[in-house]
Design a protein around this motif. Structure first.
Motif, short mmCIF file in Angstrom:
data_model
loop_
_atom_site.label_atom_id
_atom_site.label_comp_id
_atom_site.label_asym_id
_atom_site.label_seq_id
_atom_site.Cartn_x
_atom_site.Cartn_y
_atom_site.Cartn_z
N GLY A 82 0.82 -1.22 0.00
CA GLY A 82 0.00 0.00 0.00
C GLY A 82 0.84 1.26 0.00
O GLY A 82 0.32 2.38 -0.02
N ALA A 83 2.17 1.11 0.04
CA ALA A 83 3.08 2.27 -0.01
C ALA A 83 3.29 2.68 -1.46
O ALA A 83 2.87 1.99 -2.39
CB ALA A 83 4.39 1.93 0.66
N GLU A 84 3.98 3.84 -1.65
CA GLU A 84 4.26 4.32 -3.01
C GLU A 84 5.76 4.39 -3.23
O GLU A 84 6.52 4.72 -2.31
CB GLU A 84 3.71 5.73 -3.18
CG GLU A 84 2.22 5.81 -3.41
CD GLU A 84 1.80 7.29 -3.48
OE1 GLU A 84 1.69 7.82 -4.60
OE2 GLU A 84 1.63 7.90 -2.41
N ALA A 85 6.18 4.13 -4.49
CA ALA A 85 7.60 4.16 -4.86
C ALA A 85 7.84 5.35 -5.78
O ALA A 85 7.06 5.60 -6.70
CB ALA A 85 7.96 2.86 -5.59
N PHE A 86 8.92 6.11 -5.53
CA PHE A 86 9.22 7.31 -6.32
C PHE A 86 10.63 7.21 -6.91
O PHE A 86 11.58 6.84 -6.21
CB PHE A 86 9.12 8.57 -5.45
CG PHE A 86 7.71 8.84 -5.01
CD1 PHE A 86 6.89 9.70 -5.72
CD2 PHE A 86 7.20 8.21 -3.88
CE1 PHE A 86 5.59 9.94 -5.32
CE2 PHE A 86 5.89 8.44 -3.47
CZ PHE A 86 5.09 9.30 -4.19
N ASP A 87 10.77 7.58 -8.19
CA ASP A 87 12.06 7.55 -8.89
C ASP A 87 12.59 8.96 -9.05
O ASP A 87 11.99 9.78 -9.74
CB ASP A 87 11.89 6.91 -10.28
CG ASP A 87 11.43 5.47 -10.20
OD1 ASP A 87 11.71 4.81 -9.19
OD2 ASP A 87 10.80 5.00 -11.17
#
Ligand code: F0G
Length: 455
Positions: A134-139
């Motif tokens: 449920g977390a978000e990944a950022f590049d």
């Protein structure tokens, strides 16, 4: 300068079954134009991945025989732990069956709804494991890292200014800062030592643990040695130790820079977090002295780690891709520059510009390389990333084809053969068809989708 030779002799071989173009055309149709559907014995040169495909050394095979299969307290684990710690001095080293298992455990502990995890570029399993909680990944890679033609020695660097803004804005929700070395999803591009120090310093000033995805750490260290001012006289081992000195943990796939066919680990310095990780490990992988591995696998990794930092090997390794890249560029074929550590990425959208992105130019190139040369590669473009969860489709940022080099497996004549196959395609590339998808699953479609050429 003399030719950089393969720094090994071949003692045991695997024959390649030769096939004709006619046979391959039929095999391709039978696989519905999806290269994951081929049998590997029908492939001449397999550049699908560098993961788990390494040739092990005689010493690794000997180490396999020394593997101790005790459930608990195996000396294989002690050797594995010592070999990891020799390079990466973490307090807790937790074996797993491969890299994504380490990620799954880490984000089971650090993820969760509302959490936001920055990296230069998350690999797709890392992103998958973050999002699954449920977390978000950022590049947050530097802008040059998104431009295939931009020349920069460390295109995998994190954009530190953007990371600072990100931490200022989302500080509370960020459980850790990650960095992938080398940056696989961005073309196998390295991260500089200077950038590693800056990212570590920033993370620590904000009170965040700094975690390295170290799958291709030795290749990254070689780029630091050969490209970063002031590093040329240091040994790769010294550079590796400095890369990890300020990290609070790492995830690792031993299928890459440990010359193993399977394996990985999660390393941590925080005692309480490591305790929770081991509890999860016992639930999902196995007892902490074997993770999901056999004792012999741990011994193969321990030996592999002593070999991967060999500088003659790394010079040959990095040169192979550079050599293929140079020859392709000389033929006017656009490749991601500079060539990365483990792979050459070809810009299929730019080269096959008669095929619109939604007819998958990367798939066209990958299929043609197989039909004409028996070379298996991997599309990294609109097939892989073009479908949204709601079922709509849009072109990916780039349509690339990855030629990933297994370690110590192929020789220079194999590399020449791959280049010659591109030469054959160059003569008829305008005639190559685009593709449409005849069937696809609801997610991860690149593995199983069925394609049909557009006549
Ligand atoms: N992180 C990076 C940067 C990777 O490239 C991979 C795997 C993983 C994590 C996951 O490791 O496969 O052992 O579970 N990359 C392979 C590839 C699959 O083909 O690039 P794993």
């Amino acid at each position: 300068m003399k030719t950089i030779i393969e720094p090994f002799r071949i003692k045991s071989i695997e024959p390649i079954r030769m096939t004709t173009r006619e046979e391959r055309r039929e095999l391709l149709a039978a696989a519905h134009y999806n290269l994951f559907g081929l049998k590997s014995e029908d492939v001449l040169i397999d550049l699908l991945t560098d993961s788990g495909t390494s040739a092990m050394s005689a010493r690794q095979w000997s180490a396999v025989m020394l593997g101790d299969e005790s459930y608990a307290g195996s000396p294989s684990f002690t050797r594995f732990e010592a070999a990891v710690r020799n390079l990466m001095p973490f307090r807790h080293i937790i074996p797993t069956h491969q890299g994504r298992a380490a990620e799954a455990i880490l984000f089971h502990l650090l993820g969760g709804p509302g959490r936001k995890v920055p990296s230069n570029t998350h690999f797709d399993t890392t992103r998958g494991n973050i999002e699954a909680t449920g977390a978000e990944a950022f590049d947050l890679v530097i802008p040059e890292g998104r431009d295939p033609q931009a020349l920069h020695p460390f295109k995998g660097n994190m954009d530190v200014a953007r990371l600072a803004e990100f931490l200022a804005e989302h500080g509370e929700d960020v459980p850790c800062v990650m960095l992938t070395v080398t940056n696989n999803a961005g073309g196998g591009q390295p991260v500089s030592l200077e950038n590693i120090h800056e990212v570590a310093g920033l993370a620590h000033r904000c009170g965040k643990p700094f975690i390295i995805d170290g799958c291709r750490f030795a290749e990254n260290a070689w780029f630091i040695k050969t490209r970063e001012p002031g590093q040329g006289e240091r040994s790769v081992t010294e550079i590796v130790r400095e890369m990890f000195a300020e990290a609070d943990g790492m995830t690792m796939s031993a299928k890459k820079d440990a010359f193993a066919n399977i394996g990985g680990w999660l390393a941590l310095n925080d005692d309480a977090l490591a305790e929770r990780a081991r509890t999860r490990l016992i639930q999902t992988e196995g007892f902490p002295t074997y993770g999901g591995l056999a004792g012999r696998d741990l011994d193969a990794i321990a030996q592999g780690l002593t070999e991967i930092v060999d500088e003659a090997y790394l010079a040959y390794r990095i040169r192979t891709n550079e050599y293929i890249g140079e020859r392709l560029m000389a033929m006017g074929i656009p490749v991601v520059r500079p060539t990365g550590g483990h792979a050459v990425f070809v810009d299929a959208r730019a080269w096959l510009d008669h095929i619109p992105p939604l007819q998958y130019p990367g798939q066209t190139l990958a299929c043609a390389l197989y039909e004409f040369g028996g070379v298996r590669t991997c599309e990294i473009g609109t097939v892989m990333f073009g479908r949204s969860p709601d079922g709509t489709e849009h072109p990916a940022t780039m349509d690339l084809v990855r030629l990933a080099m297994p370690r110590r497996v192929y020789t220079q004549s194999h590399a020449d053969y791959v280049v010659e196959t591109f030469g054959e395609l160059a003569e008829r590339k305008e005639k190559l068809p685009g593709y449409r998808i005849a069937w696809e699953p609801s997610a991860m479609r690149h593995f199983t989708a069925r394609f049909a050429p557009i006549q």
